[in-house]
Design a protein around this motif. Structure first.
Motif, PDB file in Angstrom:
ATOM      1  N   ALA A 195       0.813  -1.214   0.000  1.00 45.68           N
ATOM      2  CA  ALA A 195       0.000   0.000   0.000  1.00 45.68           C
ATOM      3  C   ALA A 195       0.846   1.263   0.000  1.00 45.68           C
ATOM      4  O   ALA A 195       0.403   2.308  -0.489  1.00 45.68           O
ATOM      5  N   ASP A 196       2.063   1.203   0.532  1.00 45.61           N
ATOM      6  CA  ASP A 196       2.906   2.394   0.584  1.00 45.61           C
ATOM      7  C   ASP A 196       3.506   2.750  -0.771  1.00 45.61           C
ATOM      8  O   ASP A 196       4.240   3.728  -0.885  1.00 45.61           O
ATOM      9  N   ARG A 197       3.184   1.976  -1.798  1.00 42.97           N
ATOM     10  CA  ARG A 197       3.633   2.292  -3.150  1.00 42.97           C
ATOM     11  C   ARG A 197       2.432   2.467  -4.076  1.00 42.97           C
ATOM     12  O   ARG A 197       2.489   2.158  -5.261  1.00 42.97           O
ATOM     13  N   ALA A 198       1.333   2.985  -3.500  1.00 40.12           N
ATOM     14  CA  ALA A 198       0.103   3.178  -4.263  1.00 40.12           C
ATOM     15  C   ALA A 198      -0.407   4.604  -4.111  1.00 40.12           C
ATOM     16  O   ALA A 198      -0.200   5.254  -3.087  1.00 40.12           O
ATOM     17  N   VAL A 199      -1.090   5.075  -5.139  1.00 36.26           N
ATOM     18  CA  VAL A 199      -1.902   6.289  -5.083  1.00 36.26           C
ATOM     19  C   VAL A 199      -3.305   5.874  -5.511  1.00 36.26           C
ATOM     20  O   VAL A 199      -3.479   5.239  -6.567  1.00 36.26           O
TER      21      VAL A 199
END
Length: 212
Positions: free
Chosen positions: A62-66
């Protein structure tokens, strides 16, 4: 910037709200969007959908999503790779566990064809997906611009992405947002297997400290 109960920075444009990360409990919905956009390409490696969707949902970072939300519903998703970590994950062991030893080895080999590594000072796009009901409304542009802002905040000098030859709509969007083709690699051996025969790499320069 708008604020609500979801964690992370937000930005709103019209009825669309951007979230850095994924809304709580939205992993399955994110996997469905990703599969809708890339299932044609990833199908030979991850089919059937009944196995692919749980696999994708379980291994999203999730920390690599927008995320793009309309009325708190996820309608768009952009992933990126930074610092060796990307939106989609899963180790060889994870693939073998999901698909079994024989099918898993074959599928892991296919997935390796899509493996990409970012160079120093580079952010690599890990896919952008927009729900059919939200296409043509500017959601893709908002997602790309937010990823560009993230790249600038991390001191990246450029963004890199790959687009396949059977996705001209995506390429047109990238070109409108300042991406330029730098090379095209022919992959005729993949046309029968995965449905595309060429991949174009595109770059966009990032202005330090500036949004796209």
């Amino acid at each position: 910037m708008s604020k609500d109960t979801e964690p992370g920075p937000h930005a709103a444009a019209g009825s669309v709200t951007l979230l850095r990360g994924l809304p709580a409990g939205a992993q399955r919905r994110a996997a469905e969007l990703y599969w809708e956009a890339f299932g044609r390409k990833l199908g030979p490696a991850l089919d059937p959908p009944g196995t692919a969707l749980p696999f994708l949902a379980a291994h999203l970072h999730a920390d690599r999503a927008v995320s793009a939300l309309v009325d708190r519903r996820l309608v768009g998703l952009a992933g990126y790779q930074l610092g060796g970590r990307s939106l989609t994950g899963g180790t060889l062991s994870d693939v073998l566990q999901a698909y079994g030893p024989l099918r898993g080895l074959y599928r892991a080999a296919l997935l390796a064809l899509f493996a990409r590594r970012s160079a120093p000072g580079e952010l690599v796009m890990d896919g952008i997906a927009v729900d059919a009901t939200a296409r043509g409304t500017g959601v893709g542009t908002l997602l790309l611009d937010e990823v560009a802002a993230i790249a600038a905040e991390h001191g990246c000098r450029r963004i890199r992405l790959d687009v396949i030859d059977v996705n001209p709509r995506a390429r047109a969007l990238y070109e409108r947002r300042g991406f330029r083709p730098v090379r095209t690699t022919s992959t005729p051996y993949l046309r029968g297997l995965m449905g595309f025969g060429a991949v174009t790499t595109m770059h966009k320069s990032v202005a330090k400290g500036a949004r796209a």
